[in-house]
Design an enzyme around this catalytic site. Structure first.
Site, PDB file in Angstrom:
ATOM      1  N   ARG A 104      12.133  -1.278  -0.004  1.00  9.20           N
ATOM      2  CA  ARG A 104      11.675  -0.191  -0.843  1.00  9.20           C
ATOM      3  C   ARG A 104      11.292   0.971   0.054  1.00  9.20           C
ATOM      4  O   ARG A 104      10.413   0.839   0.896  1.00  9.20           O
ATOM      5  CB  ARG A 104      10.464  -0.695  -1.635  1.00  9.20           C
ATOM      6  CG  ARG A 104      10.181   0.079  -2.863  1.00  9.20           C
ATOM      7  CD  ARG A 104       9.123  -0.592  -3.688  1.00  9.20           C
ATOM      8  NE  ARG A 104       7.810  -0.547  -3.079  1.00  9.20           N
ATOM      9  CZ  ARG A 104       6.676  -0.574  -3.758  1.00  9.20           C
ATOM     10  NH1 ARG A 104       6.693  -0.672  -5.064  1.00  9.20           N
ATOM     11  NH2 ARG A 104       5.525  -0.537  -3.146  1.00  9.20           N
ATOM     12  N   THR A 108       9.932   7.300  -1.504  1.00 11.23           N
ATOM     13  CA  THR A 108      10.470   7.437  -2.870  1.00 11.23           C
ATOM     14  C   THR A 108      10.195   6.197  -3.728  1.00 11.23           C
ATOM     15  O   THR A 108      10.302   6.266  -4.951  1.00 11.23           O
ATOM     16  CB  THR A 108      11.997   7.607  -2.814  1.00 11.23           C
ATOM     17  OG1 THR A 108      12.559   6.395  -2.270  1.00 11.23           O
ATOM     18  CG2 THR A 108      12.403   8.771  -1.925  1.00 11.23           C
ATOM     19  N   ASP A 200       1.120  -6.800   0.357  1.00 10.68           N
ATOM     20  CA  ASP A 200       2.549  -6.729   0.707  1.00 10.68           C
ATOM     21  C   ASP A 200       3.070  -8.156   0.934  1.00 10.68           C
ATOM     22  O   ASP A 200       2.709  -8.815   1.921  1.00 10.68           O
ATOM     23  CB  ASP A 200       2.724  -5.883   1.972  1.00 10.68           C
ATOM     24  CG  ASP A 200       4.200  -5.634   2.271  1.00 10.68           C
ATOM     25  OD1 ASP A 200       4.580  -4.456   2.393  1.00 10.68           O
ATOM     26  OD2 ASP A 200       4.974  -6.614   2.375  1.00 10.68           O
ATOM     27  N   ASP A 203       4.966  -8.872   4.331  1.00 14.33           N
ATOM     28  CA  ASP A 203       4.053  -8.879   5.483  1.00 14.33           C
ATOM     29  C   ASP A 203       3.193 -10.140   5.492  1.00 14.33           C
ATOM     30  O   ASP A 203       2.968 -10.750   6.549  1.00 14.33           O
ATOM     31  CB  ASP A 203       3.151  -7.642   5.470  1.00 14.33           C
ATOM     32  CG  ASP A 203       3.899  -6.400   5.936  1.00 14.33           C
ATOM     33  OD1 ASP A 203       5.002  -6.546   6.497  1.00 14.33           O
ATOM     34  OD2 ASP A 203       3.387  -5.285   5.715  1.00 14.33           O
TER      35      ASP A 203
HETATM   36  C1  PRP Z   1       8.704  -5.885  -1.871  1.00 13.26           C
HETATM   37  C2  PRP Z   1       8.916  -7.088  -2.748  1.00 13.26           C
HETATM   38  C3  PRP Z   1       9.994  -6.623  -3.684  1.00 13.26           C
HETATM   39  C4  PRP Z   1       9.703  -5.153  -3.850  1.00 13.26           C
HETATM   40  C5  PRP Z   1       9.061  -4.930  -5.183  1.00 13.26           C
HETATM   41  O1  PRP Z   1       9.691  -5.824  -0.896  1.00 13.26           O
HETATM   42  O2  PRP Z   1       9.225  -8.265  -2.064  1.00 13.26           O
HETATM   43  O3  PRP Z   1      11.304  -6.827  -3.173  1.00 13.26           O
HETATM   44  O4  PRP Z   1       8.799  -4.800  -2.796  1.00 13.26           O
HETATM   45  O5  PRP Z   1       8.836  -3.596  -5.411  1.00 13.26           O
HETATM   46  P1  PRP Z   1       9.556  -2.770  -6.572  1.00 13.26           P
HETATM   47  O6  PRP Z   1       9.484  -3.600  -7.813  1.00 13.26           O
HETATM   48  O7  PRP Z   1       8.703  -1.538  -6.675  1.00 13.26           O
HETATM   49  O8  PRP Z   1      10.951  -2.457  -6.162  1.00 13.26           O
HETATM   50  P2  PRP Z   1       9.718  -4.659   0.227  1.00 13.26           P
HETATM   51  O9  PRP Z   1      10.467  -3.477  -0.292  1.00 13.26           O
HETATM   52  O10 PRP Z   1       8.326  -4.425   0.707  1.00 13.26           O
HETATM   53  O11 PRP Z   1      10.638  -5.267   1.348  1.00 13.26           O
HETATM   54  P3  PRP Z   1      10.385  -6.506   2.332  1.00 13.26           P
HETATM   55  O12 PRP Z   1      10.433  -7.767   1.487  1.00 13.26           O
HETATM   56  O13 PRP Z   1      11.531  -6.414   3.267  1.00 13.26           O
HETATM   57  O14 PRP Z   1       9.051  -6.322   2.986  1.00 13.26           O
HETATM   58  N1  URA Z   2       5.774  -4.989  -2.935  1.00 16.08           N
HETATM   59  C1  URA Z   2       4.816  -5.830  -2.513  1.00 16.08           C
HETATM   60  O1  URA Z   2       5.033  -6.624  -1.577  1.00 16.08           O
HETATM   61  N2  URA Z   2       3.616  -5.786  -3.110  1.00 16.08           N
HETATM   62  C2  URA Z   2       3.354  -4.956  -4.128  1.00 16.08           C
HETATM   63  O2  URA Z   2       2.229  -4.970  -4.660  1.00 16.08           O
HETATM   64  C3  URA Z   2       4.374  -4.071  -4.547  1.00 16.08           C
HETATM   65  C4  URA Z   2       5.575  -4.124  -3.953  1.00 16.08           C
END
Ligand code: PRP
Ligand code: URA
Length: 209
Positions: A104, A108, A200, A203
Site C-alpha cells: 500500500r 496515496t 501494521d 511489521d
Molecule cells: C497491509 C495488509 C493489507 C493492506 C490492507 O499490507 O497486510 O495487505 O495493508 O490495507 P488496505 O485495505 O487499505 O489496502 P501493506 O500494504 O502494509 O504491505 P506489507 O504486507 O508488505 O507490509
Molecule cells: N495495514 C495494516 O497492516 N494495518 C492496518 O491497520 C491497515 C493496513
C-alpha cells in the site's frame, strides 16, 4: 451481493485479543495468526460438499464420506497474508498456494502490485484470498481483480480484522465474493489504519519497522 460472516467463536475471539496486544512479540504473534487462520478455515469449510465412498476397515467394508467438489487454492496477499497459509494448510494439505504481492503506497494508500503467481488450473479451483487486514479495501479489491483476471470464478476473501469502510468497498467491487472476518472493528484513522486494529500486520509478523 456477497455475504459477510463475522466469526464469534470464543477461541477465535480469545486469540485475537492477544494478536492485538502491543506487548505480543513477533514469535507469539506468528503462532497466534497461524492458529486463528486454522480455526477460521475450520468454520469456512463447514458446508463443503461430501460424497460417499467405500472404505475397508479392519472389520468390514463401510460406506464413509470424503470431500467432493472443487479443489482449493489459497492466495495470500504478500507480505502479511503469508502468516495465514500454514494454518490453513494444516487442515487442507492438498490445497495449492498462489501469491499476489501488493504493498500500500503510504501517501496515496493505493495498492501497488509487484508479483502474481497462481496455480495453472485456475478454472477448476475454488480460491480463498487471505490477508490479516482489510482496511481501505484497496489491496483486497486489487488482489481479487488479479485472481479474476486470470480466470478464477469462485472466490472467497478471509481476513482477521476489517474496517467497515473496507468491507463496503470490497462488497461493491466484488458482489460475488463472500467475506469472512474474525473481527469487524470500529473505523479507519487518518493514516488508513484500522482502529483499534493491531497496527501494521506485516511489521508485527516479520519484525520489521
Ligand atoms: C497491509 C495488509 C493489507 C493492506 C490492507 O499490507 O497486510 O495487505 O495493508 O490495507 P488496505 O485495505 O487499505 O489496502 P501493506 O500494504 O502494509 O504491505 P506489507 O504486507 O508488505 O507490509
Ligand atoms: N495495514 C495494516 O497492516 N494495518 C492496518 O491497520 C491497515 C493496513
Amino acid at each position: 451481493m456477497g455475504k459477510v460472516y463475522v466469526f464469534d467463536h470464543p477461541l477465535i475471539q480469545h486469540k485475537l485479543t492477544y494478536i492485538r496486544d502491543v506487548k505480543t512479540g513477533t514469535k507469539e504473534f506468528r503462532e497466534l495468526v497461524d492458529e486463528v487462520a486454522s480455526l477460521m478455515m475450520f468454520e469456512i469449510t463447514r458446508d463443503m460438499p461430501l460424497e460417499e465412498v467405500e472404505v475397508e476397515t479392519p472389520v468390514q467394508v463401510a460406506k464413509s464420506m470424503v470431500l467432493a467438489g472443487k479443489k482449493l487454492a489459497i492466495v495470500p496477499i504478500l507480505r502479511a497474508g503469508l502468516g495465514m497459509v500454514d494454518g490453513i494448510l494444516k487442515l487442507i494439505p492438498a490445497a495449492k498456494v498462489g501469491h499476489v504481492g501488493l504493498y500500500r503506497d503510504p501517501e496515496t494508500l493505493k495498492p501497488v502490485e509487484y508479483y502474481v503467481k497462481l496455480p495453472s488450473d485456475v478454472e477448476e479451483r475454488e480460491f480463498i484470498v487471505v490477508d490479516p487486514m482489510l482496511a481501505t479495501g484497496g489491496s483486497a479489491v486489487e488482489a481479487i481483480n488479479s485472481v479474476k483476471k486470470r480466470g478464477a470464478k469462485n472466490i472467497k476473501f478471509m481476513c482477521l480484522i476489517a474496517a467497515p469502510e473496507g468491507v463496503e468497498i470490497v462488497k461493491e467491487a466484488h458482489p460475488d465474493v463472500d467475506i469472512y472476518i474474525a473481527a469487524l472493528d470500529e473505523k479507519l484513522n487518518d493514516h488508513g489504519y484500522i482502529v483499534p486494529g493491531l497496527g501494521d500486520a506485516g511489521d508485527r509478523m516479520f519484525g520489521t519497522k
